[in-house]
Design an enzyme around this catalytic site. Structure first.
Site, PDB file in Angstrom:
ATOM      1  N   TYR A 464       0.812  -1.215   0.000  1.00  0.00           N
ATOM      2  CA  TYR A 464       0.000   0.000   0.000  1.00  0.00           C
ATOM      3  C   TYR A 464       0.850   1.271   0.000  1.00  0.00           C
ATOM      4  O   TYR A 464       0.300   2.378  -0.018  1.00  0.00           O
ATOM      5  CB  TYR A 464      -0.932   0.014   1.204  1.00  0.00           C
ATOM      6  CG  TYR A 464      -1.938  -1.119   1.205  1.00  0.00           C
ATOM      7  CD1 TYR A 464      -2.813  -1.298   0.145  1.00  0.00           C
ATOM      8  CD2 TYR A 464      -2.005  -2.004   2.273  1.00  0.00           C
ATOM      9  CE1 TYR A 464      -3.728  -2.336   0.140  1.00  0.00           C
ATOM     10  CE2 TYR A 464      -2.924  -3.043   2.281  1.00  0.00           C
ATOM     11  CZ  TYR A 464      -3.782  -3.209   1.215  1.00  0.00           C
ATOM     12  OH  TYR A 464      -4.690  -4.234   1.210  1.00  0.00           O
ATOM     13  N   HIS A 469      -4.415   6.125   0.103  1.00  0.00           N
ATOM     14  CA  HIS A 469      -4.840   5.749   1.452  1.00  0.00           C
ATOM     15  C   HIS A 469      -3.695   5.809   2.462  1.00  0.00           C
ATOM     16  O   HIS A 469      -3.937   5.652   3.654  1.00  0.00           O
ATOM     17  CB  HIS A 469      -5.439   4.341   1.427  1.00  0.00           C
ATOM     18  CG  HIS A 469      -6.720   4.223   2.199  1.00  0.00           C
ATOM     19  ND1 HIS A 469      -7.463   5.298   2.628  1.00  0.00           N
ATOM     20  CD2 HIS A 469      -7.401   3.124   2.627  1.00  0.00           C
ATOM     21  CE1 HIS A 469      -8.538   4.886   3.274  1.00  0.00           C
ATOM     22  NE2 HIS A 469      -8.529   3.572   3.296  1.00  0.00           N
ATOM     23  N   ASN A 515      -9.331   0.092   9.131  1.00  0.00           N
ATOM     24  CA  ASN A 515     -10.595   0.121   9.852  1.00  0.00           C
ATOM     25  C   ASN A 515     -10.501  -0.461  11.258  1.00  0.00           C
ATOM     26  O   ASN A 515     -11.497  -0.552  11.967  1.00  0.00           O
ATOM     27  CB  ASN A 515     -11.702  -0.589   9.057  1.00  0.00           C
ATOM     28  CG  ASN A 515     -11.393  -2.043   8.794  1.00  0.00           C
ATOM     29  OD1 ASN A 515     -10.240  -2.466   8.834  1.00  0.00           O
ATOM     30  ND2 ASN A 515     -12.409  -2.823   8.511  1.00  0.00           N
TER      31      ASN A 515
END
Length: 635
Positions: A464, A469, A515
């Site tokens: 990532y 993000h 999350n």
């Protein structure tokens, strides 16, 4: 003959196979054709059509209870009101039946033409013309025009039952050649009610009035907002030839409907009011009125995802939270917008306001604190929230706690509720290989007064890196290099402490999926003894154009999963934050793919400049907090 018909399960299996072979459209067309031929042969049954923006399903079920008390008939199931469903309902009517009750849809122009041609109604009932299906191209007046087709279709021997409290409905009498019965609270209504009460644990009661006749009615329903539906059902019963006393006797036997202000009392004395079928914002006031008048040891309100909130969804949640705190001892919001209610938290009084991103967390909290004599309102959406699991979990093991199920049914009807088909822990953003949370080593000393905890949000996996993000991670890496600091590795986080521009800072990268980051930061706060007010969050914002930097002192999560997780963990929105824009103006994005894919060359350059600019925002927040609320800068 009925006793020769195969079982319901066998019929369902046969219907599924027929549809698979011939296709849904072919089968639906066949049903409509058969219904057209069958309807003229049905001379005895009275056909009743119910229409309106709201309350038609309830009216249908109440009227079914009224008529079934002394007569035999059928109705369309649930809220299935498309033409093929109307056709199937007509095909279930037998020649010896006394009635057939159907609710009809008015959600778009022309939608009533086919159902009315099939039904050929003898009685038409209209509830209300509301905003549920309205739009710029289909305003309330146009909805009223569509609904009035039901009244215009009635024969001279039929009866129109109209709500006298809605001017648009009352005006439909002009389109009727049939007899008209009006109902409502207005003095000009033919059928009225007075002495209306519904104070929990008592149920809805009233005195029905028609001319000089007065009959006391004791229902099993909860809430005075059922009054219009009750009166419309009584009006339908009168139109079908029943007396006022017979209508009252029939209504007294009707149980509350699943998920519509349905009382459920557990074995340990906790009373739940299930209003979890759907949750339009405009229906909240009626539920709150019921709770305000109720008599209970303690009142608790649980709100899931609200619909029909208009363009300003967040303000709708805030207003709802403010009203709930005036009524309930504890108010709990659940779902992706839950954290937006913190700005409505009252600073005085004993009323608690909490927010949870996941139903599982709300269930664990609520079921740990409720006791005998408590009254709990569950207001949500059967498709979005599945709040019924909160009750089911008190008596059985619920393995499925998915927040993205989208099954349009209640969980007690779902065969998957005891199967681990999903949970918040395995939802979007979860990544394999994340270390299990462990206690932070004791050598990490507590955060000092005035020390700033700067938290960069991102996903820990290397794949990532360099994606939208993860700009929060990139910022703290950039700040680390500027301050010449080094990371200390812990199982849950990377931590660096030292001085930046004359200020003591603690840089943090939580090593957990986005999350789940709130739980990790909360544990770190407990171990290092810092408050959420000492934190500054740095993260990406899709709603801001790429390269824009914006500061906030507090606010909702705005749909960002990581921020929602943090606000939920600390149960406050009073956390400072700096948002780095990663949005693409005028471009329709595949959001999940975009935020987890590397920037293109042009965007990369803008983001690098924005990350550098964000350092100035950090200093603004620390040194001049009263000047930065809502501030925005573009690279």
């Amino acid at each position: 003959m009925a006793f020769l018909l195969p079982s319901k399960r066998i019929r369902a299996a046969l219907a599924w196979r027929v549809r698979r072979v011939f296709g849904d459209q072919s089968v639906d067309r066949l049903c409509v054709t058969c219904a057209k031929n069958w309807r003229p042969l049905l001379k005895k049954p009275v056909f009743i059509g119910i229409c309106g923006s709201a309350g038609k399903t309830t009216t249908k079920e109440l009227l079914l209870g009224v008529l079934s008390h002394t007569r035999r008939g059928t109705a369309n199931p649930a809220s299935l009101n498309a033409p093929p469903e109307i056709a199937k309902t007509i095909l279930r009517v037998r020649r010896n039946h006394d009635f057939c009750v159907t609710e009809l849809s008015e959600d778009k122009p022309g939608v009533l033409d086919v159902p009315l041609a099939l039904l050929e109604p003898d009685i038409g009932i209209v509830t209300i013309v509301g905003d549920d299906h309205s739009s710029k191209d289909y305003p309330r007046e146009a909805i009223a025009t569509e609904i009035s087709k039901l009244i215009a279709a009635l024969p001279a021997t039929g009866t129109a039952v109209l709500n006298a409290d809605d001017p648009l409905v009352l005006a439909m009498a002009e389109h009727s050649v049939a007899r008209v019965i009006t109902y409502g609270v207005s003095p000009q209504a033919e059928l009225r009610a007075e002495n209306i009460t519904s104070v929990w644990p008592e149920r809805l009661q009233m005195t029905l009035i028609r001319g000089t006749e007065r009959v006391r009615l004791h229902t099993r329903l909860c809430g005075t907002h059922w009054l219009p539906a009750v009166l419309s059902a009584v009006g339908g019963g009168l139109a079908a030839g029943l007396t006022l006393t017979e209508c009252a006797e029939g209504l007294a036997t009707v149980e509350p409907f699943d998920g519509r202000m349905q009382p459920v009392t557990t074995t340990d004395g906790v009373s739940f009011i299930r209003d979890d079928f759907k949750a339009p914002l405009w229906t909240v006031d009626a539920c709150f009125k019921f709770m305000q008048e109720a008599q209970a040891k303690r009142k608790i309100i649980v709100i899931g995802e609200l619909s029909d909130t208009g363009s300003r969804k967040e303000s709708g949640y805030v207003r709802t939270a403010g009203s709930a705190q005036e009524i309930a001892d504890i108010t709990i919001f659940v779902g992706p917008w839950a954290s937006s209610v913190f700005k409505a938290r009252k600073t005085s009084g004993l009323h608690k306001l909490l927010a949870f991103n996941h139903v599982l967390d709300a269930a664990n909290y609520l079921n740990s604190i409720v006791g005998e004599g408590d009254l709990v309102l569950l207001k949500g959406n059967a498709k979005n929230d599945h709040l019924l699991r909160i009750i089911l979990a008190r008596s059985e093991k619920i393995a499925c706690w998915r927040d993205d199920c989208a099954r349009d049914s209640f969980c007690n009807e779902c065969p998957h509720r005891n199967k681990p088909s999903g949970s918040p822990a395995c939802a979007v953003d979860a990544s394999p290989g994340v270390p299990e949370p462990r206690e932070i080593p004791l050598w990490l000393r507590p955060i000092e007064s005035g020390e700033q905890v700067i938290v960069g949000l991102g996903n820990p996996d290397e794949k990532y890196a360099g994606t939208p993000h993860n700009v929060g991670y990139e910022f703290v890496d950039h700040l680390l290099a500027s301050a010449a600091l080094n990371w200390d590795e812990t199982p849950e986080a990377r931590i660096a402490r030292g001085a930046f521009q004359g200020h003591q800072v603690c840089l943090v990268k939580i090593r957990m999926p986005m999350n789940l980051i709130g739980g990790g930061l909360k544990r770190l706060a407990e171990q290092m003894d810092f408050s959420p007010e000492q934190c500054i969050l740095i993260y990406d914002d899709l709603d801001l154009p790429v390269g824009t930097v914006r500061s906030r002192l507090k606010g909702s999560a705005g749909g960002h999963r990581g921020v929602a997780s943090i606000l939920e963990a600390f149960q406050t929105d009073a956390i400072r934050r700096i948002k780095i824009g990663v949005g693409q103006t005028g471009v329709k994005l595949d959001v999940v793919n975009y935020v987890l894919s590397p920037f293109d060359v042009a965007s990369r350059k803008s983001v690098d400049l924005a990350i550098s600019l964000a350092k100035t925002h950090v200093l603004d927040i620390v040194e001049r907090p009263n000047t930065v609320k809502g501030s925005s800068r573009k690279t």
